[in-house]
Design a protein around this motif. Sequence first.
Motif, PDB file in Angstrom:
ATOM      1  N   UNK A 168       5.152 -13.694 -17.048  1.00 20.55           N
ATOM      2  CA  UNK A 168       3.835 -13.754 -16.419  1.00 20.55           C
ATOM      3  C   UNK A 168       3.949 -13.633 -14.907  1.00 20.55           C
ATOM      4  N   UNK A 169       4.974 -14.304 -14.367  1.00 22.97           N
ATOM      5  CA  UNK A 169       5.190 -14.247 -12.926  1.00 22.97           C
ATOM      6  C   UNK A 169       5.449 -12.824 -12.473  1.00 22.97           C
ATOM      7  N   UNK A 170       6.317 -12.130 -13.212  1.00 20.11           N
ATOM      8  CA  UNK A 170       6.606 -10.741 -12.885  1.00 20.11           C
ATOM      9  C   UNK A 170       5.341  -9.907 -12.890  1.00 20.11           C
ATOM     10  N   UNK A 171       4.569 -10.131 -13.932  1.00 23.45           N
ATOM     11  CA  UNK A 171       3.346  -9.360 -14.113  1.00 23.45           C
ATOM     12  C   UNK A 171       2.434  -9.537 -12.903  1.00 23.45           C
ATOM     13  N   UNK A 172       2.162 -10.806 -12.585  1.00 21.27           N
ATOM     14  CA  UNK A 172       1.235 -11.090 -11.489  1.00 21.27           C
ATOM     15  C   UNK A 172       1.805 -10.610 -10.163  1.00 21.27           C
ATOM     16  N   UNK A 173       3.097 -10.873  -9.937  1.00 22.14           N
ATOM     17  CA  UNK A 173       3.695 -10.536  -8.644  1.00 22.14           C
ATOM     18  C   UNK A 173       3.762  -9.031  -8.450  1.00 22.14           C
ATOM     19  N   UNK A 174       4.072  -8.311  -9.529  1.00 21.01           N
ATOM     20  CA  UNK A 174       4.135  -6.856  -9.408  1.00 21.01           C
ATOM     21  C   UNK A 174       2.780  -6.300  -9.013  1.00 21.01           C
ATOM     22  N   UNK A 175       1.739  -6.779  -9.693  1.00 18.57           N
ATOM     23  CA  UNK A 175       0.437  -6.225  -9.373  1.00 18.57           C
ATOM     24  C   UNK A 175      -0.021  -6.633  -7.982  1.00 18.57           C
ATOM     25  N   UNK A 176       0.322  -7.851  -7.573  1.00 19.56           N
ATOM     26  CA  UNK A 176      -0.084  -8.251  -6.230  1.00 19.56           C
ATOM     27  C   UNK A 176       0.662  -7.438  -5.181  1.00 19.56           C
ATOM     28  N   UNK A 177       1.980  -7.242  -5.410  1.00 23.38           N
ATOM     29  CA  UNK A 177       2.758  -6.448  -4.456  1.00 23.38           C
ATOM     30  C   UNK A 177       2.255  -5.023  -4.444  1.00 23.38           C
ATOM     31  N   UNK A 178       1.896  -4.546  -5.616  1.00 25.34           N
ATOM     32  CA  UNK A 178       1.402  -3.183  -5.755  1.00 25.34           C
ATOM     33  C   UNK A 178       0.134  -2.993  -4.934  1.00 25.34           C
ATOM     34  N   UNK A 179      -0.808  -3.898  -5.128  1.00 23.35           N
ATOM     35  CA  UNK A 179      -2.078  -3.826  -4.395  1.00 23.35           C
ATOM     36  C   UNK A 179      -1.803  -3.911  -2.893  1.00 23.35           C
ATOM     37  N   UNK A 180      -0.907  -4.810  -2.528  1.00 24.41           N
ATOM     38  CA  UNK A 180      -0.559  -5.002  -1.115  1.00 24.41           C
ATOM     39  C   UNK A 180      -0.031  -3.707  -0.505  1.00 24.41           C
ATOM     40  N   UNK A 181       0.867  -3.030  -1.240  1.00 22.96           N
ATOM     41  CA  UNK A 181       1.462  -1.815  -0.703  1.00 22.96           C
ATOM     42  C   UNK A 181       0.499  -0.631  -0.774  1.00 22.96           C
ATOM     43  N   UNK A 182      -0.330  -0.606  -1.836  1.00 23.88           N
ATOM     44  CA  UNK A 182      -1.301   0.487  -1.942  1.00 23.88           C
ATOM     45  C   UNK A 182      -2.314   0.389  -0.794  1.00 23.88           C
ATOM     46  N   UNK A 183      -2.659  -0.826  -0.424  1.00 22.52           N
ATOM     47  CA  UNK A 183      -3.563  -1.010   0.708  1.00 22.52           C
ATOM     48  C   UNK A 183      -2.965  -0.416   1.969  1.00 22.52           C
ATOM     49  N   UNK A 184      -1.668  -0.599   2.128  1.00 28.93           N
ATOM     50  CA  UNK A 184      -1.056  -0.083   3.348  1.00 28.93           C
ATOM     51  C   UNK A 184      -1.033   1.440   3.313  1.00 28.93           C
ATOM     52  N   UNK A 185      -1.015   2.043   2.114  1.00 28.98           N
ATOM     53  CA  UNK A 185      -1.127   3.499   2.032  1.00 28.98           C
ATOM     54  C   UNK A 185      -2.545   3.922   2.385  1.00 28.98           C
ATOM     55  N   UNK A 186      -3.528   3.205   1.858  1.00 27.62           N
ATOM     56  CA  UNK A 186      -4.918   3.538   2.153  1.00 27.62           C
ATOM     57  C   UNK A 186      -5.217   3.372   3.639  1.00 27.62           C
ATOM     58  N   UNK A 187      -4.561   2.386   4.253  1.00 26.22           N
ATOM     59  CA  UNK A 187      -4.764   2.148   5.675  1.00 26.22           C
ATOM     60  C   UNK A 187      -3.988   3.124   6.535  1.00 26.22           C
ATOM     61  N   UNK A 188      -3.268   4.035   5.884  1.00 23.39           N
ATOM     62  CA  UNK A 188      -2.447   5.037   6.576  1.00 23.39           C
ATOM     63  C   UNK A 188      -1.304   4.379   7.376  1.00 23.39           C
ATOM     64  N   UNK A 189      -0.953   3.157   6.993  1.00 22.59           N
ATOM     65  CA  UNK A 189       0.203   2.534   7.636  1.00 22.59           C
ATOM     66  C   UNK A 189       1.489   3.169   7.109  1.00 22.59           C
ATOM     67  N   UNK A 190       1.438   3.597   5.853  1.00 28.66           N
ATOM     68  CA  UNK A 190       2.619   4.192   5.239  1.00 28.66           C
ATOM     69  C   UNK A 190       2.182   5.418   4.458  1.00 28.66           C
ATOM     70  N   UNK A 191       3.102   6.376   4.273  1.00 26.89           N
ATOM     71  CA  UNK A 191       2.734   7.591   3.553  1.00 26.89           C
ATOM     72  C   UNK A 191       2.691   7.350   2.053  1.00 26.89           C
ATOM     73  N   UNK A 192       3.576   6.494   1.573  1.00 22.98           N
ATOM     74  CA  UNK A 192       3.580   6.179   0.155  1.00 22.98           C
ATOM     75  C   UNK A 192       4.093   4.760  -0.010  1.00 22.98           C
ATOM     76  N   UNK A 193       4.228   4.319  -1.238  1.00 20.92           N
ATOM     77  CA  UNK A 193       4.704   2.953  -1.465  1.00 20.92           C
ATOM     78  C   UNK A 193       6.198   2.885  -1.149  1.00 20.92           C
TER      79      UNK A 193
END
Lengths: 700, 700
Positions: free
Chosen positions: B186-211
């Motif tokens: 469960x921890x993996x599941x939640x943490x992966x999705x939270x990290x995913x959202x966190x990194x996808x946001x940085x792509x949307x913010x144009x901070x990074x080109x990809x994850x």
Amino acid sequence: EATRLLTERQIKKHGNHPRSHGRTRHGHGRRTYKWIHGELKGNIPLQFLAWVSYPLMFILFSSLFCHLVAPQAIGSGIPELKTILRGVVLKEYLTLKAFVAKVLGLTLALGSGMPVGKEGPFVHIASICAAVLSRFMSFFSGVYQVNILTVGCAVGVGCCFGTPLGGVLFSIEVTSTYFAVRNYWRGYFAATFSAFIFRVFSVFNKDAVTITALFRTNFRMDFPFDLQELPAFAIIGISCGFLGAFFVYLNRQVVLFMRRPNAMTRFLTRHRLIFPAVVTLVIATLTFPPGFGQFMAGELMPRECINSLFDNFTWTKISGSPLPVGLGRSAAWLHPDVSVFIILLLFFVMKFWMSAVATTMPIPSGAFMPVFILGAAFGRLVGEIMATLFPHGIVFDGILYRIIPGGYAVIGAAALTGAVTHTVSTAVICFELTGQISHILPMMVAVILANMVAQGLQPSLYDSIIQVKKLPYLPELGFGHMSQYNIFVEDIMVRKVKFISSQSTYREVKLLLDSSSLKSIPLVDSRGKRLNADFNLNSCHKLNQSRLRDFPRHESDADLAPYSLLQITAWEEKEMDKPMEIDEIRVDPSPFQLVERTSLHKTHTLFSLLGLSHAYVTSIGKLVGVVALKEVRNFTAECVSGFSLVEFLNLKDIFNSSEAVMFPPVSLLSFGCFCLILVSNKQTNRFLQSLDEDYPRLNP
Amino acid sequence: EATRLLTERQIKKHGNHPRSHGRTRHGHGRRTYKWIHGELKGNIPLQFLAWVSYPLMFILFSSLFCHLVAPQAIGSGIPELKTILRGVVLKEYLTLKAFVAKVLGLTLALGSGMPVGKEGPFVHIASICAAVLSRFMSFFSGVYQVNILTVGCAVGVGCCFGTPLGGVLFSIEVTSTYFAVRNYWRGYFAATFSAFIFRVFSVFNKDAVTITALFRTNFRMDFPFDLQELPAFAIIGISCGFLGAFFVYLNRQVVLFMRRPNAMTRFLTRHRLIFPAVVTLVIATLTFPPGFGQFMAGELMPRECINSLFDNFTWTKISGSPLPVGLGRSAAWLHPDVSVFIILLLFFVMKFWMSAVATTMPIPSGAFMPVFILGAAFGRLVGEIMATLFPHGIVFDGILYRIIPGGYAVIGAAALTGAVTHTVSTAVICFELTGQISHILPMMVAVILANMVAQGLQPSLYDSIIQVKKLPYLPELGFGHMSQYNIFVEDIMVRKVKFISSQSTYREVKLLLDSSSLKSIPLVDSRGKRLNADFNLNSCHKLNQSRLRDFPRHESDADLAPYSLLQITAWEEKEMDKPMEIDEIRVDPSPFQLVERTSLHKTHTLFSLLGLSHAYVTSIGKLVGVVALKEVRNFTAECVSGFSLVEFLNLKDIFNSSEAVMFPPVSLLSFGCFCLILVSNKQTNRFLQSLDEDYPRLNP
């Protein structure tokens, strides 16, 4: 203390040496194999004979050796270890004999080139090392540590691939239900040093220039993948979930088929070598490179398979054109006439059933590596399809990034192994194996999706083997099942407890032992007197025997005449009515007690954590019931399999209303105290046997 | 069930948004800060004013806000969570108020640029989300899951750095003693999705080109390090162990100094904002770039620090020569007149005490990030020294491989954070942060060595805070301590148990409540009668009160004349001698029982796993003693602190021989059964108060 631990690791590391050497040895073996194969070029029949006889010889010898030395060495070993770590000691699995059989059998099995893995056996071998060490250390400290087995498992995985992190995590996920975090550190410690030694050896052997990953990949890191590729990764994850569940199903069906009692299986059981021989023959024939093997990269050994599947080329682009430099063994996947897709698909389908069947052979074999290869092949297939769909790559910010099918292969490998073993740490193993972590997020997503699908469809491969082998293991409580909090121990306990008291006569004890196969019997005291001794049947048995023999033995061997048969029987009957002398015997003073209103959840937790096999239920010190692993297992299984709450509550009512009829009145057992008598099954039988032996001599 | 969990994660992910936005916001804040700083170039006094007032404003506002809204938001939050997960519920730490205070306070604190971290607060914030969600979900399912907190912790770390794996492992290591493997998934599941959202946001913010990784490094992968560099890595590990222990020591000393009662601390306690203001002022003054800050890279924000310390250049080689392209912010480390070594050393020494002091400020602040930076600086220092010692690199197989100081920095960061937090998973966090795993083995070795040294010298930072704050936490059993198996519950239990029976009078209960501050009292039955109810003091209190008031209350308020004072007292005395009506009150039917011969190891395990606060010791159903968390904690501490076996056995003998004198005869407590009365401290006090309130009115 630290020194002691260090020494243990040192010895364990030495314990690892044979394995690293083993690797090198069968490395040489394969080289010989290839050399023979090369020398015979042109002479197809001879080549075929060499190709087939070589693995046949190895597998047969491995099977025979295991059968003769230690049948416990057969198979993976992880299911048994899971059971042992659960608290049920399967002693014969942790002997030096099993060690020898496993090491030699595994070396031969791996050398044969059959699709069998080494992870499970490595775990088993390392655990035996740990157990032997622990027994050795207990001479000095007097304490036998079960914890060391967990560390042993971690070492096993860790030195198998040189992946300390993944090793620890995988071994935790696979073997434990509850994990003491203090063991975590020890696991890391041991696994790091074992992986370190393993990799340093490869530097000393000049296999590698420095300590690097085993299957090092070289994907670009600045832009590992685009967000638009994520759906493809998700599809790999979900497909791998289904494929993993199917693999487990197939594997179990093969085992169950072999166990079904019919003429063929009876024949195979009698001639144990026929099954592995046939399987080896079929697999070797199908992979024969000049034959069908050319359409499924049959010439590649498992390790070469992985290396080539993880490579940095896009095969669909280079097939047809002259082969680029540095392609190496990957050339085996490119057939002049057949498309790469068909070769990959054929490889996947053929290897799929081959792996499922080969891992059921009676040799030391794991399923991790074959499944890893299957996953890599599947991922590569999806990757190559993606590369064909987007031949120019994906545009981002005006720059074209081409698709890397090798990355898909890595993700596929992690997802399929994750699905088959029901673990997420395969992702960690993949990072460590490839030495690249840039695909972490899509890989985690794929592994989690694969796990979700697979866990919904089938048990893990190891749990499946546990079920098939009927090992005494407690399944996990599903999460969120209400019933675990609403069922109490009093609902599941067995109320008809067999017990003895300090007033029990020898006759009563004998009847009890005759009528049941219990390993321990509660000892209750009818007058509030306390008993504090670890009841050992060995001594009980001696007592009984000596008493029975006291009278007739003097003359019985010589002549039975002085006493009539009736006299002897009468004396015997009289002796049997005397109370047992329990005071002279040791009894375990602290059996595990529960009260009636303990919830199933709590009971399950206690059973899991403490590795209980049974617990007594008391009410104000009165023994009112007993709960064994079986009851907890059955009720847990019902909880897990979605037993609806309403149904259960109905059942509970029926249960409660009829209990007065079904069970003897509880109040009959009004004793102040109880203790356990530890009676091993074997000893019981021996005791009864000894009694039986006496009777015929006295009876005509 | 799966859908429910999914929904929870979805909501949790939304819960994460404010944090990602927060990051961006203070990113803007820093940009403003720099812009002001740049605009004022040339005007040193004004520049200084801006440099100092900006963090001062932020820190003061953060401190004030936390103080006013929720003082629980102050500090890291991990020690409190560790205690909560241990089973002691600190309810005020998981409220929405604390959430608001923590989010806003943390954003301000991070924006100030002070050396404070965000990992601990993130864990706290995510756990509050989890707890609130769990409470919200419990409306539907009715079950309150503590497990979700563990998952919350994992999410906290995971989305803090975008490191799902490291997040799960770190949170397990830091917060748990025993871990249910089913939560792992469960921890993996939640943490992966939270990290995913966190990194996808940085792509949307144009901070990074990809994850990609947060602090992506770009070291060479074909030959990451040579075996001959290993001693240097080991030295980093051992030194970091000492430094980490010293950091914990220093941090604790600062806290203890602030708590010592003297005129200054009393003054500071009264004016809460003075301490953070002074600390901020001093730190800001020292780091002022045109001033002393130029000798310690003072202009760099924490994130820039890490990026520059992990870069791929060798500073000792480029200092002096014209700066190469792509150096970026690393230029701050190169001073035209001062050696790189001195700058690194100054940075390390200054930041060391600054971090230790800054993390004691009354604002939401973690210590992970500052320590990470310190470790990176230390590693870099060693790396640069190595690069100077071997200016041409290391020869292997005729090829020269130059030394990469950045790799040393990564290892140093992992080792120092590992030493301070007593975890090994910092290595995993490092891999995920840098996106490179090629240094895995030396890093693991360094982290393990650092852990070995630090664990021998000091408790972890979180345990140190637990000790200082005196939170009710059970320390872990050291490994291999023999005594844990030789000490039994009967040796550590308190034999003088206070109890009530069903015959107890109101007077007895009152005396008992007067004389002790127990939260629960065992309820025993002198005649074998069974009691099954959850004793609730609230109702007990009511009963008592109503009975006491029944008689005098009718007239007491109006006029006491009709009854003489003596009459009232006599009636009261009579009422007090009546037995309590326990039958009407609910009592917990399944208190936790142990038998006398349960070993300390088993007791500790049970206490840790089940989160017990106390357990009763019974002998044949008789209550003979009680073991509270305190006893287990004290004896465990003695075991852990290397209490020698011989000493202990002596003590045990003394203990045993004198127990008859020291304790009241055990046989006095010959009761058939016992149950617990749950009596909260508060309620007891209120009850006693209400009794006291009645008396003065009746007495003259």
